[in-house]
Design an enzyme around this catalytic site. Structure first.
Site, PDB file in Angstrom:
ATOM      1  N   ARG A 167       0.872  -1.202   0.058  1.00  0.00           N
ATOM      2  CA  ARG A 167      -0.110   0.060   0.032  1.00  0.00           C
ATOM      3  C   ARG A 167       0.986   1.163   0.063  1.00  0.00           C
ATOM      4  O   ARG A 167       0.241   2.322  -0.326  1.00  0.00           O
ATOM      5  CB  ARG A 167      -0.845   0.094   1.260  1.00  0.00           C
ATOM      6  CG  ARG A 167      -2.202  -1.043   1.172  1.00  0.00           C
ATOM      7  CD  ARG A 167      -2.684  -1.012   2.543  1.00  0.00           C
ATOM      8  NE  ARG A 167      -3.848  -2.326   2.492  1.00  0.00           N
ATOM      9  CZ  ARG A 167      -4.792  -2.342   3.288  1.00  0.00           C
ATOM     10  NH1 ARG A 167      -5.287  -1.157   3.938  1.00  0.00           N
ATOM     11  NH2 ARG A 167      -5.767  -3.242   3.151  1.00  0.00           N
ATOM     12  N   GLU A 188     -10.901  -0.912  -5.804  1.00  0.00           N
ATOM     13  CA  GLU A 188     -11.418  -0.132  -4.702  1.00  0.00           C
ATOM     14  C   GLU A 188     -10.308   1.349  -4.671  1.00  0.00           C
ATOM     15  O   GLU A 188      -9.148   0.980  -4.713  1.00  0.00           O
ATOM     16  CB  GLU A 188     -11.560  -0.975  -3.131  1.00  0.00           C
ATOM     17  CG  GLU A 188     -12.112   0.062  -2.240  1.00  0.00           C
ATOM     18  CD  GLU A 188     -11.989  -0.738  -0.956  1.00  0.00           C
ATOM     19  OE1 GLU A 188     -11.183  -1.446  -0.551  1.00  0.00           O
ATOM     20  OE2 GLU A 188     -12.862  -0.322   0.055  1.00  0.00           O
TER      21      GLU A 188
HETATM   22  C1  FWK Z   1      -9.918  -1.825   6.157  1.00  0.00           C
HETATM   23  C2  FWK Z   1      -9.710  -2.436   7.536  1.00  0.00           C
HETATM   24  C3  FWK Z   1     -10.333  -3.651   7.780  1.00  0.00           C
HETATM   25  O1  FWK Z   1      -9.876  -4.664   6.887  1.00  0.00           O
HETATM   26  C4  FWK Z   1     -10.053  -5.957   7.573  1.00  0.00           C
HETATM   27  N1  FWK Z   1      -8.831  -6.469   7.081  1.00  0.00           N
HETATM   28  C5  FWK Z   1      -7.360  -6.027   6.881  1.00  0.00           C
HETATM   29  N2  FWK Z   1      -6.603  -6.818   6.318  1.00  0.00           N
HETATM   30  C6  FWK Z   1      -7.475  -8.095   6.268  1.00  0.00           C
HETATM   31  C7  FWK Z   1      -6.901  -9.443   5.783  1.00  0.00           C
HETATM   32  N3  FWK Z   1      -5.761  -9.699   5.461  1.00  0.00           N
HETATM   33  N4  FWK Z   1      -7.825 -10.304   5.671  1.00  0.00           N
HETATM   34  C8  FWK Z   1      -9.213  -9.916   6.205  1.00  0.00           C
HETATM   35  N5  FWK Z   1      -9.642  -8.898   6.760  1.00  0.00           N
HETATM   36  C9  FWK Z   1      -8.524  -7.757   6.802  1.00  0.00           C
HETATM   37  C10 FWK Z   1     -10.176  -5.794   8.895  1.00  0.00           C
HETATM   38  O2  FWK Z   1     -11.424  -6.112   9.111  1.00  0.00           O
HETATM   39  C11 FWK Z   1      -9.709  -4.305   9.196  1.00  0.00           C
HETATM   40  O3  FWK Z   1     -10.572  -3.754  10.167  1.00  0.00           O
END
Ligand code: FWK
Length: 481
Positions: A98, A169
């Protein structure tokens, strides 16, 4: 800043692409014509634009988890394990990628291979390159989207779109303000104009790629009119570059009437502003993100937060819902936790979809309020831009006209403070420099005063602090203990 918001000149794009593709060695494998052919040959069942159009037509709400792990085989397995429980697939990108830190992402891949488990918090598509991303796309059976938080996503867009991802996105505002500290807004907006121009090039070849501005922003007490304004601005900037398939998003705030009103007003406002700027040939959809703030550690309580979000999304007519998991408070969820979040969401959405249209005075009042607030801010942004909307956005943030609560970015004024009212709806505690009609400000003030009276304390920043913690502490409103 020399930002323009006209369609990027093709020759400018091509010259810039040469500099973008060399920023990591995998960029040399990007082949636009091959990408177009792959998209054309893809079955409709794997096209995001088709899934969204069908959901709109059938008034269904598509389920989508977030998911991303370091290695290609494990990530493919994860998505295929989740696929029976969702309608469209994610690929959540790791934090190094990112910020264009591909060297460290590579180290993360190598260490994950050595450790036999994912040591990155997402999938690193630039490092896996076109060949890895093509294998991933060819190994799943549903539409797949790139979900990330990247101020400069140009190389990632080239690689993933050429590989067959059919949705992307983010945006120049929504992936700057919550996700970076010192990136000039004019730079991130310009980089996202490049990404949107690339999508426009695919559109020109008859390949419709879905673009989804990141609705929730900081996900912490963001008033609906603020996140709607950003969503609308990013949608307009995308349309300008030739994007035609747009999903505008919103993050659950917690009060049901306000969340339902937010989803209904978002759709109405998108049609209003897209038409105002002369666009008619677009495909609009909406996405609801389940609560993006702090979650309860207790998994049973986490399911309540997930279920309330599912109900709000369905009553709000969301085309898609981004599903949370009972592991939200702890970190990257297991497949099982992700599946459980999807199943809890599906149950709630099915139970709500059999019910009629939820119409209450409170929802109608919230819709009217949100629309007035958005019109007030949008008018000022457009005025500041004097015909150049991108420039208007930059000036609006500099002036605090658009101001996102709890944002790390220095380009954000941070003068506005939100707080919940006595029913848990998000209101304005301090408007900062946000231009709003006097009667709207008075309404917010009265709502906050109502809570102060009910709680026997004066309205203060301690209410805001209590609200930030409330849902993790199994409440909606941060009551004094
Ligand atoms: C935008 C932020 C959100 O994306 C989700 N997230 C971030 N990385 C992952 C990931 N690697 N696998 C599943 N969920 C993820 C998590 O719920 C976080 O609060």
């Amino acid at each position: 800043n020399d930002l323009s918001d006209t369609k990027l000149d093709y020759s400018v794009y091509v010259r810039e692409r040469d500099t973008v593709l060399v920023t990591w060695h995998t960029g040399r494998d990007v082949d636009f014509a091959r990408g177009v052919a792959r998209h054309r040959d893809m079955p409709d069942s794997k096209k995001f634009s088709v899934a969204l159009a069908k959901a709109e037509h059938d008034q269904r709400t598509l389920l989508q988890p977030r998911a991303g792990v370091a290695l290609l085989r494990e990530h493919t397995k994860l998505l295929n394990d989740l696929s029976p429980y969702c309608d469209v697939l994610p690929t959540t990108v790791d934090a190094y990628t990112r910020h264009n830190r591909y060297e460290e992402a590579q180290q993360g891949i190598d260490r994950s291979r050595a450790a036999g488990k994912s040591l990155l918090n997402g999938f690193p598509p630039v490092n896996h390159g076109v060949s890895g991303c093509e294998q991933l796309v060819d190994s799943v059976s549903k539409p797949i989207q790139v979900r990330h938080g990247t101020p400069d996503a140009r190389l990632m867009a080239e690689i993933t779109l050429a590989s067959g991802f059919s949705s992307f996105e983010g945006g120049g505002i929504s992936y700057n303000i919550p996700y970076s500290k010192n990136v000039p807004l004019s730079r991130s907006i310009r980089h996202w104009q490049y990404c949107d121009r690339l999508v426009g090039l695919y559109e020109a070849e008859g390949v419709s790629i879905n673009r989804e501005p990141f609705g929730p922003l900081t996900g912490t007490l963001v008033p609906p009119f603020i996140s709607h304004t950003v969503a609308l601005l990013e949608g307009l900037l995308a349309l300008r570059q030739g994007v035609r398939c747009i999903t505008l998003g919103y993050g659950q705030a917690g009060n049901l009437a306000q969340d339902v009103a937010a989803m209904r007003s978002l759709r109405r406002l998108a049609h209003h502003y897209f038409a105002l700027f002369g666009y008619g040939d677009y495909a609009l959809s909406t996405v609801f993100h389940q609560w993006m703030g702090g979650f309860p550690e207790n998994e049973a309580k986490a399911y309540s937060v997930i279920a309330l979000g599912a109900a709000a999304a369905k009553f709000g007519g969301a085309t898609k819902i981004i599903v949370k998991t009972p592991h939200e408070a702890s970190g990257v969820p297991t497949m099982e936790a992700n599946r459980a979040g999807l199943q809890a969401t599906e149950q709630m959405i099915n139970m709500v979809s059999d019910q009629g249209y939820l119409a209450t005075n409170e929802i109608d009042q919230e819709v009217a309020l949100i629309e007035r607030e958005v019109h007030s801010v949008m008018a000022r942004v457009i005025q500041l831009g004097q015909g150049n909307l991108a420039r208007g956005v930059v000036l609006a943030f500099e002036a605090g006209v658009v101001d996102i609560p709890f944002a790390p970015a220095t380009v954000n004024a941070g003068l506005m403070t939100p707080v919940r009212d006595n029913n848990g709806a998000i209101r304005i505690f301090d408007q900062g420099n946000i231009p709003l009609p006097d009667d709207v400000i008075a309404l917010h003030r009265d709502k906050v005063a109502e809570r102060a009276t009910a709680e026997g304390r004066s309205a203060s920043f301690s209410m805001v602090v209590d609200d930030v913690r409330a849902i993790s502490a199994s409440r909606l409103v941060g009551r004094p203990n």
